[in-house]
Design a protein around this motif. Structure first.
Motif, PDB file in Angstrom:
ATOM      1  N   VAL A   1      14.382  -0.334  11.188  1.00 43.39           N
ATOM      2  CA  VAL A   1      13.872  -1.464  11.464  1.00 43.39           C
ATOM      3  C   VAL A   1      12.602  -1.740  11.467  1.00 43.39           C
ATOM      4  O   VAL A   1      11.944  -2.592  10.708  1.00 43.39           O
ATOM      5  CB  VAL A   1      14.196  -1.733  12.789  1.00 43.39           C
ATOM      6  CG1 VAL A   1      13.661  -3.140  13.246  1.00 43.39           C
ATOM      7  CG2 VAL A   1      16.075  -2.047  12.564  1.00 43.39           C
ATOM      8  N   SER A   2      11.693  -0.579  11.801  1.00 49.96           N
ATOM      9  CA  SER A   2      10.308  -0.435  11.752  1.00 49.96           C
ATOM     10  C   SER A   2       9.565  -0.718  10.306  1.00 49.96           C
ATOM     11  O   SER A   2       8.611  -1.419  10.098  1.00 49.96           O
ATOM     12  CB  SER A   2       9.748   0.670  12.316  1.00 49.96           C
ATOM     13  OG  SER A   2       8.207   0.834  12.199  1.00 49.96           O
ATOM     14  N   VAL A   3      10.242   0.109   9.388  1.00 48.79           N
ATOM     15  CA  VAL A   3       9.921  -0.132   8.041  1.00 48.79           C
ATOM     16  C   VAL A   3      10.360  -1.173   7.408  1.00 48.79           C
ATOM     17  O   VAL A   3       9.295  -1.851   6.682  1.00 48.79           O
ATOM     18  CB  VAL A   3      10.536   1.194   7.150  1.00 48.79           C
ATOM     19  CG1 VAL A   3      10.421   0.942   5.605  1.00 48.79           C
ATOM     20  CG2 VAL A   3      10.245   2.726   7.572  1.00 48.79           C
ATOM     21  N   LEU A   4      11.420  -1.822   7.782  1.00 50.98           N
ATOM     22  CA  LEU A   4      11.813  -3.109   7.089  1.00 50.98           C
ATOM     23  C   LEU A   4      10.526  -4.199   7.568  1.00 50.98           C
ATOM     24  O   LEU A   4      10.191  -5.185   6.680  1.00 50.98           O
ATOM     25  CB  LEU A   4      13.189  -3.521   7.660  1.00 50.98           C
ATOM     26  CG  LEU A   4      14.316  -2.881   6.797  1.00 50.98           C
ATOM     27  CD1 LEU A   4      15.581  -2.834   7.375  1.00 50.98           C
ATOM     28  CD2 LEU A   4      14.319  -3.215   5.395  1.00 50.98           C
ATOM     29  N   SER A   5      10.560  -4.211   8.921  1.00 48.88           N
ATOM     30  CA  SER A   5       9.529  -5.250   9.415  1.00 48.88           C
ATOM     31  C   SER A   5       8.153  -5.287   8.837  1.00 48.88           C
ATOM     32  O   SER A   5       7.334  -6.068   8.419  1.00 48.88           O
ATOM     33  CB  SER A   5       9.707  -5.323  11.002  1.00 48.88           C
ATOM     34  OG  SER A   5       9.075  -3.972  11.447  1.00 48.88           O
ATOM     35  N   THR A   6       7.682  -3.896   8.962  1.00 47.11           N
ATOM     36  CA  THR A   6       6.373  -3.725   8.407  1.00 47.11           C
ATOM     37  C   THR A   6       6.333  -4.036   6.916  1.00 47.11           C
ATOM     38  O   THR A   6       5.182  -4.586   6.518  1.00 47.11           O
ATOM     39  CB  THR A   6       6.025  -2.116   8.534  1.00 47.11           C
ATOM     40  OG1 THR A   6       6.074  -1.816   9.968  1.00 47.11           O
ATOM     41  CG2 THR A   6       4.574  -1.920   8.052  1.00 47.11           C
ATOM     42  N   GLY A   7       7.221  -3.719   6.006  1.00 43.06           N
ATOM     43  CA  GLY A   7       7.395  -4.142   4.646  1.00 43.06           C
ATOM     44  C   GLY A   7       7.201  -5.793   4.653  1.00 43.06           C
ATOM     45  O   GLY A   7       6.477  -6.290   3.718  1.00 43.06           O
TER      46      GLY A   7
END
Length: 526
Positions: A316-322
């Protein structure tokens, strides 16, 4: 030789730049990129001819126009005048639009009275990720309810303590780092009279150690603790990590237990009133032990949740940051947004399902219900396997499925207890570890067998393991109530539970281990 070097100076310089592991840029004072080495060109995806047409603000996200560039140049000039190094962190943009973090070191130099700037840029993506991971781990450490310390093995000085330790002991981290562990800890004579020098010597031989002691707070309050110690080596120095938990409640229970045992020895069997009182005390004590056992199970389940959540939370962190970065670059279109949100939703649904799995375990349920045997076995493996996935314990499952009508949560508690007992013995072993779960059905009974290859149970004690308060573990690791409770639960379900040592064949190998067998009547399922 010197003349030859002079004539080929430019080629020698280019050759040196091409060997550098960093990206190197040559700029004039107007921000033109005059030269970039091969590392820079490969990293950004430009040819030398293409990059010479660019300005600093074409590749540096933080300095995205000439005004900002000239402002940074003035700051650089002031630092250079003060004798300070021109080092900053920024972000560079590749030809394909991808942005990555960099650390830049710049220096001024003159050629024929003209000033130039040479910049060395290093990709620090891994460093930033590592820093974020470290910060995440420290957050977890500080959020722990246990006191955590790191000590220098040679000097015995405290190098680190988490927030819990500081709060419980009443010291700041700075105050604790100025102390040796002996200044805040003393031995606990009734449980462990091992002195600190002996502990520090012993841990070199065993690497892992469990000790008991008393911590002394800033206000001179004494707190009994159990500490799990590990010896670690970092950059040639040895450190000891200590995870300590307050065992005041446990000791109070042990004291009550000893007091009750003394009373039992002294009571006159003819005094019915006294006997009745003792029975009442024992029931209260057993209730406390059962509650403690349930709380311990809850603690393990919470740790399991943490293990289950780590990967989806990271996703979730990677997706939102992306998506944030895509939005900043104005490339976040509806398709990308929908795809990202769908992926995040999948991870959130997984987290929600995990919560349901663990919540159902603790849901009070005194009514019988219908459920499939295969489902409860899968759940028991899932709940126990999350925490111990790194212990390399393999589950071998061979079941005949059946729909049951009985107390689901109680049966699940028994299965988890048996699996945990097998795991506790297996993690002590160095060879390939297995837990076998199999079921058999005949005309009258369902049989559930849980086996391991941990070497079996000592024949001297195998007949006593279902007795209350009997345990082969240290007091800090077991209460002896687990198998006793499991036996009571199975009896409440009109079944029986027994144990024997047996040989198990698997993959052309024969293994000795314990086999727990639960026998439940099929008639109650109708």
């Amino acid at each position: 030789m010197r003349e030859s070097i002079k004539e080929n100076y430019e080629e020698i310089l280019k050759a040196s730049f091409s060997l550098s592991s960093q990206a190197i840029y040559l700029l004039n004072m107007n921000g033109n990129i005059l030269y970039a080495n091969e590392n820079a060109l490969d990293t950004l995806g430009y040819t030398l001819a293409e990059i010479k047409e660019l300005y600093v603000w074409d590749i540096d996200v933080a300095v995205d126009n000439k005004k900002k560039y000239l402002n940074e140049l003035n700051i650089f000039a002031k630092k250079a005048f003060d004798g300070k190094e021109n080092v900053l962190e920024s972000r560079h943009r590749k030809k394909n639009g991808e942005v990555f973090p960099v650390e830049i070191v710049s220096k001024f130099f003159k050629v024929n009275e003209d000033e130039y700037l040479i910049s060395y840029a290093r990709d620090i993506t891994r460093r930033i990720r590592r820093t974020e991971e470290i910060n995440f781990y420290f957050d977890l450490i500080d959020s722990s309810k246990d006191m955590i310390f790191v000590m220098d093995h040679e000097s015995t000085k405290i190098e680190f303590a988490n927030e819990t330790a500081c709060n419980i002991l009443g010291y700041s981290l700075v105050e604790l780092k100025d102390k040796k562990i002996s200044e805040i800890r003393k031995t606990m004579e009734n449980l462990d009279d091992t002195q600190l020098p002996e502990i520090f010597k012993k841990i070199e031989e065993e690497s892992n150690l469990t000790t008991f002691g008393i911590y002394i707070t800033k206000k001179n309050k004494e707190i009994p603790v159990e500490s799990s110690l590990q010896l670690k080596e970092y950059k040639g120095k040895k450190f000891i990590t200590a995870i300590s938990r307050d065992i005041s409640d446990r000791l109070e229970i042990e004291i009550k237990k000893e007091e009750l045992n003394k009373k039992l020895k002294n009571y006159n069997k003819t005094l019915e009133k006294e006997i009745s009182k003792v029975k009442k005390d024992l029931l209260e004590y057993e209730t406390i032990m059962k509650r403690q056992s349930k709380m311990a199970a809850m603690g393990e389940m919470l740790e399991n949740i943490a293990h289950q959540w780590r990967q989806p939370l990271s996703a979730v962190s990677v997706l939102s940051t992306g998506m944030i970065l895509q939005n900043e670059q104005n490339i976040l279109n509806k398709d990308l947004l929908d795809a990202g949100l769908n992926d995040i939703n999948e991870q959130v649904q997984y987290l929600s399902k995990t919560i349901d799995d663990f919540r159902n375990f603790f849901k009070p349920n005194k009514q019988k219900n219908r459920f499939k045997l295969s489902d409860i076995i899968k759940t028991s493996i899932k709940l126990s396997k999350a925490r111990y996935s790194k212990k390399h314990i393999e589950f071998i499952v061979n079941i005949e499925d059946e729909e049951l009508f009985t107390y689901e949560n109680e049966l699940l508690q028994v299965l988890l207890n048996l699996i945990t007992n097998a795991k506790d013995e297996l993690i002590k072993k160095e060879y390939k570890k297995y837990i076998f779960i199999e079921t058999k059905i005949d005309e009258n009974y369902l049989y559930i067998r849980i086996k391991d290859n941990a070497g079996g149970i000592d024949n001297m004690i195998i007949d006593r393991i279902f007795e209350p308060y009997f345990t082969t573990k240290h007091n800090s690791q077991g209460t002896g109530i687990g198998l006793y409770m499991s036996s009571n639960i199975v009896r409440h379900m009109n079944g029986k539970i027994n144990v024997r040592n047996t040989n198990v064949e698997h993959n052309s190998g024969v293994y000795l281990g314990a086999c727990f067998e639960i026998r439940l009547p099929l008639a109650q399922n109708k």
